[in-house]
Write an enzyme that holds these catalytic residues in place. Structure first.
Site, PDB file in Angstrom:
ATOM      1  N   VAL A 180       0.800  -1.227   0.000  1.00 15.40           N
ATOM      2  CA  VAL A 180       0.000   0.000   0.000  1.00 15.40           C
ATOM      3  C   VAL A 180       0.829   1.272   0.000  1.00 15.40           C
ATOM      4  O   VAL A 180       0.278   2.353  -0.213  1.00 15.40           O
ATOM      5  CB  VAL A 180      -0.956   0.051   1.214  1.00 15.40           C
ATOM      6  CG1 VAL A 180      -2.025  -1.019   1.102  1.00 15.40           C
ATOM      7  CG2 VAL A 180      -0.190  -0.078   2.519  1.00 15.40           C
ATOM      8  N   TYR A 181       2.128   1.188   0.237  1.00 18.53           N
ATOM      9  CA  TYR A 181       2.926   2.407   0.258  1.00 18.53           C
ATOM     10  C   TYR A 181       2.933   3.041  -1.127  1.00 18.53           C
ATOM     11  O   TYR A 181       3.480   2.492  -2.086  1.00 18.53           O
ATOM     12  CB  TYR A 181       4.364   2.111   0.699  1.00 18.53           C
ATOM     13  CG  TYR A 181       4.512   1.651   2.128  1.00 18.53           C
ATOM     14  CD1 TYR A 181       3.502   1.831   3.072  1.00 18.53           C
ATOM     15  CD2 TYR A 181       5.682   1.026   2.557  1.00 18.53           C
ATOM     16  CE1 TYR A 181       3.647   1.405   4.383  1.00 18.53           C
ATOM     17  CE2 TYR A 181       5.838   0.603   3.866  1.00 18.53           C
ATOM     18  CZ  TYR A 181       4.808   0.788   4.776  1.00 18.53           C
ATOM     19  OH  TYR A 181       4.959   0.361   6.069  1.00 18.53           O
ATOM     20  N   GLN A 182       2.316   4.202  -1.174  1.00 22.10           N
ATOM     21  CA  GLN A 182       2.173   4.939  -2.442  1.00 22.10           C
ATOM     22  C   GLN A 182       1.616   4.038  -3.551  1.00 22.10           C
ATOM     23  O   GLN A 182       2.057   4.068  -4.686  1.00 22.10           O
ATOM     24  CB  GLN A 182       3.494   5.579  -2.868  1.00 22.10           C
ATOM     25  CG  GLN A 182       3.857   6.829  -2.097  1.00 22.10           C
ATOM     26  CD  GLN A 182       4.105   6.592  -0.620  1.00 22.10           C
ATOM     27  OE1 GLN A 182       3.269   6.935   0.215  1.00 22.10           O
ATOM     28  NE2 GLN A 182       5.250   6.007  -0.291  1.00 22.10           N
ATOM     29  N   LEU A 183       0.619   3.227  -3.149  1.00 22.40           N
ATOM     30  CA  LEU A 183      -0.135   2.377  -4.073  1.00 22.40           C
ATOM     31  C   LEU A 183       0.781   1.498  -4.938  1.00 22.40           C
ATOM     32  O   LEU A 183       0.624   1.381  -6.146  1.00 22.40           O
ATOM     33  CB  LEU A 183      -1.045   3.225  -4.972  1.00 22.40           C
ATOM     34  CG  LEU A 183      -2.277   2.513  -5.561  1.00 22.40           C
ATOM     35  CD1 LEU A 183      -3.175   1.981  -4.465  1.00 22.40           C
ATOM     36  CD2 LEU A 183      -3.051   3.443  -6.479  1.00 22.40           C
TER      37      LEU A 183
END
Length: 495
Positions: A233-236
């Site tokens: 999920v970090y920066q999608l």
């Protein structure tokens, strides 16, 4: 301008001796060749303008008639040539005093910097007097004194002895087994939440783009920090993409212990989030693609999923290991009973257990000590805690803000009225030991025998070198007690 000035060799770094007392206010920045930034006391340019210039040359200015307790001095920036590193100390002439001088720098409440030169051996009381005379707030003196490059240059320029190398120990990386496993990881982990495309939906606005982030991966490899942690999920997903390319560019896949996570929402639909079998199997393949690898060393669940039976989650994770896509599995912040439930399900089903726990742990957040952390110690589960510096709050004086704290709602949500006394205690110890606040905060986390590898974020050139140096610092029992005494449990431990 100072009175009674005498310039020596204007083409070189110039020594200017000021007989009269003067109050100096700084408004400029300088950058040394190793990338260490610190503020100096000259020029009216704004901070971004000085940063863009990447200044390398400077002028030493100090009082000739230093009193026994010390005097004031500063560095003057020369913007005429930014192509060469700072000139050798031999090009300088010494002033007419015979005191042993150490140059230190500090930040004032207005955001400007002041410098002070200290005669004799620095002591806590002497720094306190200097702060009072220079109008500095507590903790300011330690702000820039922490960089060894600055101390070397400053002391060399005025002809004083360099600080004892023990005060700025250069530590080599240590490697340690992750919990009860045979897997050895670096004693520090590189946290990659700071990297990725900041324009993606729900991204951190302070995230570093790939171009800006690349030097930190190279620095990590050079320092031996080979345990890298990210999440889908970090920066999608763009953080994973950057991490994957960095491994190829600066190292070999076999030399990096690669960790990522699953649970957060990546897209709509049943496989887009959560810890169901469908979501886990779908998201691991997506992460493998983004990371440009065929296996993940440590696959962690990103919090507990109350909507999915624990048996379903643990069996799916076990199947990933049997399929060769994952080597080990871990978990992150949750209640102790939730973690126990997951581990018990694995035992009953004959599935693989978690070997690590990634929880928030720092001097401001110690909620997990009596339950979750104690249980992990009993189970042989390695702790890889995040936010050892309290999301930056323990790395700077109370009330100061950073780009992240100004925009990150999670950071702001953790703020507590009980934080300031703890932060002040970290400042005081950092001053007395001539190190940064972040190093003190990290050293405290490292002293816990249950901790395998704290996760360190790096967004400035000095972050990782300072963290590595903190490995060799150590804290005495007395120092640890001083840091822990103001703590009061308040608010959430995690989100």
């Amino acid at each position: 301008m100072l009175e009674s000035e005498r310039a020596v060799d204007p083409d070189a770094l110039t020594v200017v001796v000021a007989e009269a007392e003067a109050t100096v206010v700084c408004a400029a920045w300088i950058r040394f060749e190793r990338g260490t930034e610190f503020a100096t006391l000259w020029g009216g340019a704004t901070l971004p303008e000085w940063r863009r210039r990447g200044i390398y040359r400077a002028t030493v200015v100090y009082r000739a008639n230093l009193a026994a307790e010390g005097g004031f001095g500063y560095l003057e920036v020369d913007a005429s040539d930014n192509s060469r590193p700072i000139l050798p100390a031999t090009r300088l002439q010494r002033g007419n005093d015979n005191h042993s001088i150490r140059l230190v720098a500090a930040r004032s409440g207005s955001g400007a910097l002041a410098c002070a030169s200290v005669a004799g051996t620095p002591t806590k009381a002497r720094y306190r007097r200097l702060r009072q005379r220079a109008g500095m707030s507590p903790g300011d003196v330690a702000r820039l004194r922490r960089a060894a490059m600055i101390r070397d240059c400053a002391c060399g320029l005025v002809g004083a002895p360099k600080p004892d190398t023990d005060s700025r120990r250069k530590t080599t990386m240590e490697y340690i087994r992750l919990g009860n496993t045979g897997l050895k990881v670096s004693r520090l982990a590189l946290g990659c939440m700071s990297y990725g495309d900041p324009t993606t939906p729900n991204a951190h606005l302070w995230a570093l783009s790939e171009e800006v982030a690349q030097p930190y991966f190279q620095q990590a490899v050079e320092l031996g920090v080979t345990f890298w942690d990210t999440a889908n999920v970090y920066q999608l997903g763009t953080s994973e993409e950057i991490v994957g390319r960095a491994i190829t560019r600066y190292s070999r896949r076999e030399e990096i212990v690669l960790a990522t996570k699953v649970r957060g929402k990546m897209h709509s639909g049943p496989g887009g989030e959560g810890l169901s079998r469908k979501a886990i199997l779908e998201q691991v393949d997506a992460s493998l693609t983004r990371l440009s690898t065929d296996y993940i060393d440590l696959y962690q669940i990103h919090r507990f999923d109350a909507d999915t039976p624990v048996e379903e989650t643990m069996e799916a994770l076990h199947d990933l290991i049997k399929a060769g896509k994952v080597r080990y599995i871990g978990a992150s912040s949750m209640y102790a009973w939730q973690f126990a439930k997951l581990q018990h399900a694995a035992d009953l089903g004959g599935w693989t257990r978690f070997v690590s726990m990634q929880n928030q742990y720092n001097l401001l957040r110690r909620h997990d000590e009596p339950e979750l952390m104690a249980m992990c110690g009993d189970m042989g589960v390695g702790l890889v805690p995040y936010s050892p510096n309290g999301k930056g709050r323990l790395a700077r004086p109370a009330g100061e803000q950073s780009d992240r704290s100004n925009t990150d709602k999670v950071v702001q949500a953790f703020d507590s009225p009980y934080d300031e006394p703890v932060i002040n205690a970290v400042q005081e110890l950092a001053e007395s030991r001539s190190v940064s606040m972040a190093q003190i905060a990290l050293a405290w986390v490292l002293r816990n025998p249950l901790v395998t590898a704290p996760i360190v974020g790096a967004t400035k050139p000095h972050h990782l070198p300072e963290a590595v140096d903190a490995l060799g610092m150590g804290l005495s029992e007395e120092e640890a007690q001083e840091l822990e005494a103001p703590y009061q449990q308040y608010g959430p431990s995690w989100y």
